[in-house]
Design a protein around this motif. Structure first.
Motif, short mmCIF file in Angstrom:
data_model
loop_
_atom_site.label_atom_id
_atom_site.label_comp_id
_atom_site.label_asym_id
_atom_site.label_seq_id
_atom_site.Cartn_x
_atom_site.Cartn_y
_atom_site.Cartn_z
N VAL A 22 1.45 6.74 -6.88
CA VAL A 22 0.32 7.63 -7.18
C VAL A 22 0.65 9.07 -6.80
O VAL A 22 0.43 10.00 -7.59
CB VAL A 22 -0.96 7.14 -6.45
CG1 VAL A 22 -2.06 8.19 -6.53
CG2 VAL A 22 -1.43 5.82 -7.02
N SER A 23 1.20 9.27 -5.62
CA SER A 23 1.49 10.64 -5.18
C SER A 23 2.60 11.28 -6.03
O SER A 23 2.57 12.48 -6.27
CB SER A 23 1.87 10.67 -3.70
OG SER A 23 3.10 10.04 -3.47
N ARG A 24 3.53 10.49 -6.49
CA ARG A 24 4.63 11.04 -7.28
C ARG A 24 4.22 11.35 -8.72
O ARG A 24 4.50 12.43 -9.23
CB ARG A 24 5.80 10.08 -7.29
CG ARG A 24 7.00 10.57 -8.11
CD ARG A 24 8.17 9.67 -7.94
NE ARG A 24 8.51 9.68 -6.52
CZ ARG A 24 9.71 9.46 -6.03
NH1 ARG A 24 10.70 9.20 -6.85
NH2 ARG A 24 9.93 9.47 -4.74
N THR A 79 5.55 7.81 3.28
CA THR A 79 5.35 6.44 2.80
C THR A 79 6.63 5.87 2.22
O THR A 79 6.84 4.65 2.28
CB THR A 79 4.23 6.37 1.75
OG1 THR A 79 4.51 7.28 0.69
CG2 THR A 79 2.87 6.66 2.36
N ASP A 80 7.49 6.72 1.68
CA ASP A 80 8.78 6.25 1.17
C ASP A 80 9.62 5.66 2.31
O ASP A 80 10.15 4.56 2.21
CB ASP A 80 9.52 7.41 0.50
CG ASP A 80 10.88 7.00 -0.02
OD1 ASP A 80 10.96 5.97 -0.72
OD2 ASP A 80 11.87 7.70 0.27
N ALA A 109 0.83 -1.21 0.00
CA ALA A 109 0.00 0.00 0.00
C ALA A 109 0.87 1.26 0.00
O ALA A 109 0.57 2.23 -0.71
CB ALA A 109 -0.93 -0.01 1.20
N CYS A 110 1.95 1.26 0.77
CA CYS A 110 2.88 2.41 0.81
C CYS A 110 3.51 2.65 -0.56
O CYS A 110 3.60 3.80 -1.01
CB CYS A 110 3.97 2.18 1.85
SG CYS A 110 3.45 2.39 3.54
N SER A 114 5.25 11.56 -1.53
CA SER A 114 5.08 11.42 -0.08
C SER A 114 6.38 10.89 0.53
O SER A 114 6.78 9.77 0.24
CB SER A 114 3.92 10.48 0.22
OG SER A 114 3.89 10.16 1.58
N VAL A 146 2.38 1.66 -3.54
CA VAL A 146 1.35 2.10 -4.48
C VAL A 146 1.04 3.58 -4.26
O VAL A 146 0.96 4.36 -5.21
CB VAL A 146 0.07 1.23 -4.37
CG1 VAL A 146 -1.09 1.85 -5.11
CG2 VAL A 146 0.35 -0.17 -4.88
N TRP A 147 0.87 3.98 -3.00
CA TRP A 147 0.60 5.39 -2.71
C TRP A 147 1.77 6.27 -3.14
O TRP A 147 1.57 7.37 -3.65
CB TRP A 147 0.29 5.61 -1.24
CG TRP A 147 0.10 7.07 -0.94
CD1 TRP A 147 0.90 7.87 -0.21
CD2 TRP A 147 -0.96 7.90 -1.43
NE1 TRP A 147 0.42 9.15 -0.20
CE2 TRP A 147 -0.73 9.20 -0.95
CE3 TRP A 147 -2.07 7.67 -2.24
CZ2 TRP A 147 -1.57 10.26 -1.24
CZ3 TRP A 147 -2.91 8.74 -2.52
CH2 TRP A 147 -2.66 10.01 -2.03
N GLN A 148 2.99 5.79 -2.95
CA GLN A 148 4.17 6.54 -3.36
C GLN A 148 4.14 6.80 -4.87
O GLN A 148 4.43 7.91 -5.32
CB GLN A 148 5.44 5.79 -2.96
CG GLN A 148 6.72 6.50 -3.28
CD GLN A 148 6.91 7.79 -2.50
OE1 GLN A 148 6.34 7.98 -1.44
NE2 GLN A 148 7.69 8.68 -3.05
#
Length: 165
Positions: free
Chosen positions: A23-25, A35-36, A16-17, A32, A19-21
């Protein structure tokens, strides 16, 4: 069972971290940092606990030439030597050395840049995994004397006639 559950949950959070990284990038154009860093720390924990779990399940990588070509008491001694070598590494390097690393980082109050997490909490994965491996070494040793099954052998593959032929 508990170790597998912890690894599964940590791996799910790690995915999840990451994937969010991504998406956010690439979608939000604002990476983020939290999360990195969290993904890095979770990867350390998943790798170390996963290694201990895999060892406990007898699915680790092993070069089993000596246990395969020996029989009887020599096979028993070879398997005891293998278990002792693994236990020595886990005890000295992972537990003793890992606890030294943890205490030094806690003494210096080193914290992670983004999460402000004490690095000793991240590094405690090393001695904890070492303790898990030591536990499995003890169970393998007991299993070796009880059934003749060495640390590299799956259920039902012990030497013919038991360990003391």
């Amino acid at each position: 069972m508990v170790l597998r559950l912890v690894i599964t949950i940590a791996f799910a959070v790690l995915v999840a971290c990451v994937v969010w990284q991504v998406v956010s990038r690439y979608v939000l154009q604002s990476p983020s940092t939290v999360t990195d860093e969290m993904a890095r720390f979770l990867f350390i924990w998943v790798a170390l606990l996963g290694g201990a779990y895999t060892f406990g399940q007898r699915r680790h990588l092993a070069i089993d030439l000596l246990p395969v070509i020996t029989t009887g008491i020599l096979r028993l001694l070879v398997n005891i030597g293998i278990i002792a070598a693994i236990a020595l590494f886990a005890g000295v390097v992972m537990v003793y050395g890992g606890l030294d690393l943890v205490s030094r980082t806690l003494e210096t109050q080193q914290v992670s840049p983004a999460l402000r997490l004490p690095m000793g909490l991240v590094y405690i994965a090393i001695p904890f995994s070492g303790l898990c491996i030591l536990y499995y070494c003890l169970t393998f040793l007991a299993d070796l004397f009880r059934t003749g099954r060495g640390p590299n052998e799956q259920e039902g593959t012990a030497s013919v006639g038991g360990p003391l032929d």
